[in-house]
Write an enzyme that holds these catalytic residues in place. Structure first.
Site, PDB file in Angstrom:
ATOM      1  N   ASP A  55       0.818  -1.224   0.000  1.00 15.45           N
ATOM      2  CA  ASP A  55       0.000   0.000   0.000  1.00 15.45           C
ATOM      3  C   ASP A  55       0.849   1.271   0.000  1.00 15.45           C
ATOM      4  O   ASP A  55       0.662   2.158   0.851  1.00 15.45           O
ATOM      5  CB  ASP A  55      -0.936   0.019   1.216  1.00 15.45           C
ATOM      6  CG  ASP A  55      -1.676  -1.286   1.423  1.00 15.45           C
ATOM      7  OD1 ASP A  55      -2.182  -1.831   0.439  1.00 15.45           O
ATOM      8  OD2 ASP A  55      -1.761  -1.743   2.578  1.00 15.45           O
ATOM      9  N   GLU A 266     -11.540   0.089  -3.309  1.00 16.27           N
ATOM     10  CA  GLU A 266     -10.698   0.674  -2.260  1.00 16.27           C
ATOM     11  C   GLU A 266      -9.549   1.418  -2.929  1.00 16.27           C
ATOM     12  O   GLU A 266      -9.486   1.530  -4.151  1.00 16.27           O
ATOM     13  CB  GLU A 266     -10.153  -0.419  -1.329  1.00 16.27           C
ATOM     14  CG  GLU A 266      -9.264  -1.435  -2.008  1.00 16.27           C
ATOM     15  CD  GLU A 266      -8.861  -2.592  -1.089  1.00 16.27           C
ATOM     16  OE1 GLU A 266      -9.333  -2.628   0.068  1.00 16.27           O
ATOM     17  OE2 GLU A 266      -8.083  -3.447  -1.534  1.00 16.27           O
TER      18      GLU A 266
END
Length: 366
Positions: A55, A266
């Protein structure tokens, strides 16, 4: 932590072959069949290999590249559809002098034990700089296992960061991303399924069941929207009422919940190029990093296509940053471990075309 080396998968099977002689005797023989799975060839090598990282939020602060990733760890939590096995507990910050430099690990910048309201699952973070201060935005579950967004502050881009004693007022779900547009700072967030965004459709946390798929709209209804709000002047709270971001088809109609190839899942990110705003995101179970273009940081954004095709591993999460005159996308896959929840960072150049579109990137070459 010692990382597992990448290994070929070898399937072995033993078959008993029954052979009959002319006199009617039955004989047996053992045959071993070895099948080696073809190895993937990856577009980019891992940037970091001494710990697992995922991420990545990349920024240029004062001429230097900083990466704010999540820190994957081995987990004893059983894997489930809500992502419970992604049980990260702290953040490291990495810096790079140039885009070709080896990232430098500056150690733990924030630990869950230093966040009074947070219980577990310190997922994907982001960071921002304003007036000599640095702000780390992060999601975590509180002691009721509900995700909220937190913010921590430091005098250094590498931390350590000091967390505010409470989560941001009115915050929920996951994946905060901060975009600076002139003197204004906007925060984007949201993730469905394990990210719980679908449970906030009424404005309050409401769950009709234990499954992360509960509370989603019907396939023929508009997809759940990510959220955006301008940040307050002190960067610690929403500076306005959050609003939904609309992702539209070319004909102006909303992307539908059943359109898993294009709907938001997301990992929101925004960058600006030639006075246009690019909203990019993960489609989740179809594993694309897709994007739309709009004329405002609030959207709406018209769907354009895919920036990054599926990587090895279930998840993908990215950031896009300009370094000098070039653009780069930072992302993750599972090349080192082969395990869904133990990921490694990667980076490659990204190209905007003359018409504003972005060239699609294939992270796996075969």
């Amino acid at each position: 932590m010692n990382l597992k080396s990448t290994r070929s998968l070898i399937a072995m099977s033993t078959a008993s072959l029954l052979l009959f002689s002319s006199c009617g005797k039955q004989e047996s023989a053992e045959e071993t069949v070895i099948v080696e799975e073809e190895k993937s060839t990856f577009l980019s090598p891992p940037l970091i290999s001494h710990i697992y990282t995922a991420d990545p939020s990349a920024h240029v602060f004062d001429g230097k590249i900083y990466i704010y990733p999540s820190h994957d760890v081995e987990s004893v939590v059983e894997e489930d559809d809500s992502g419970a096995h992604f049980n990260m507990r702290d953040y490291h910050v990495f810096s790079m002098e140039t885009i070709d430099s080896e990232p430098v690990d500056h150690g733990v910048a924030l630990d869950v034990d230093d966040v009074p309201w947070a219980k577990r699952q310190m997922w994907a973070p982001d960071a921002a700089q304003k007036d000599g201060k640095y702000y780390l935005y992060f999601p975590a579950k509180d002691y009721d296992d509900i995700f909220h967004l937190g913010v921590a502050v430091s005098d250094s881009p590498t931390g350590p960061f000091t967390a505010q004693p409470e989560p941001m007022k009115g915050s929920y779900s996951i994946d905060p991303a901060v975009f600076q547009d002139g003197n204004d700072y906007f925060i984007y967030w949201g993730g469905i399924w394990g990210g719980q965004l679908q449970k906030w459709r009424t404005g309050e946390y409401l769950s009709t069941g234990d499954s992360p798929y509960d509370d989603e709209p019907a396939d023929d209804e508009p997809a759940i929207s990510p959220m955006v709000a301008k940040l307050s002047g002190d960067m610690l709270e929403f500076g306005e009422e959050p609003r939904q971001i609309k992702i539209l088809d070319q004909d102006g109609s909303p992307i539908l919940a059943g359109d898993h190839e294009r709907r938001f899942f997301e990992a929101a990110w925004v960058h600006k190029h030639n006075d246009k705003y690019y909203f990019s995101y993960s489609t989740g179970d179809t594993h694309n990093i897709a994007y739309g273009i709009g004329d405002s940081p609030y959207g709406p954004f018209t769907y354009q296509g895919v920036i990054l095709k599926p990587v090895q591993g279930w998840t993908n999460h990215h950031s896009i940053v300009q370094v000098d005159e070039k653009w780069y996308i930072f992302y993750h896959d599972t090349e080192i471990s082969g395990e869904t929840h133990l990921r490694n960072l990667k980076m490659t150049e990204l190209t905007h075309n003359a018409d504003g579109s972005i060239n699609t990137i294939e992270p796996i070459l075969k």
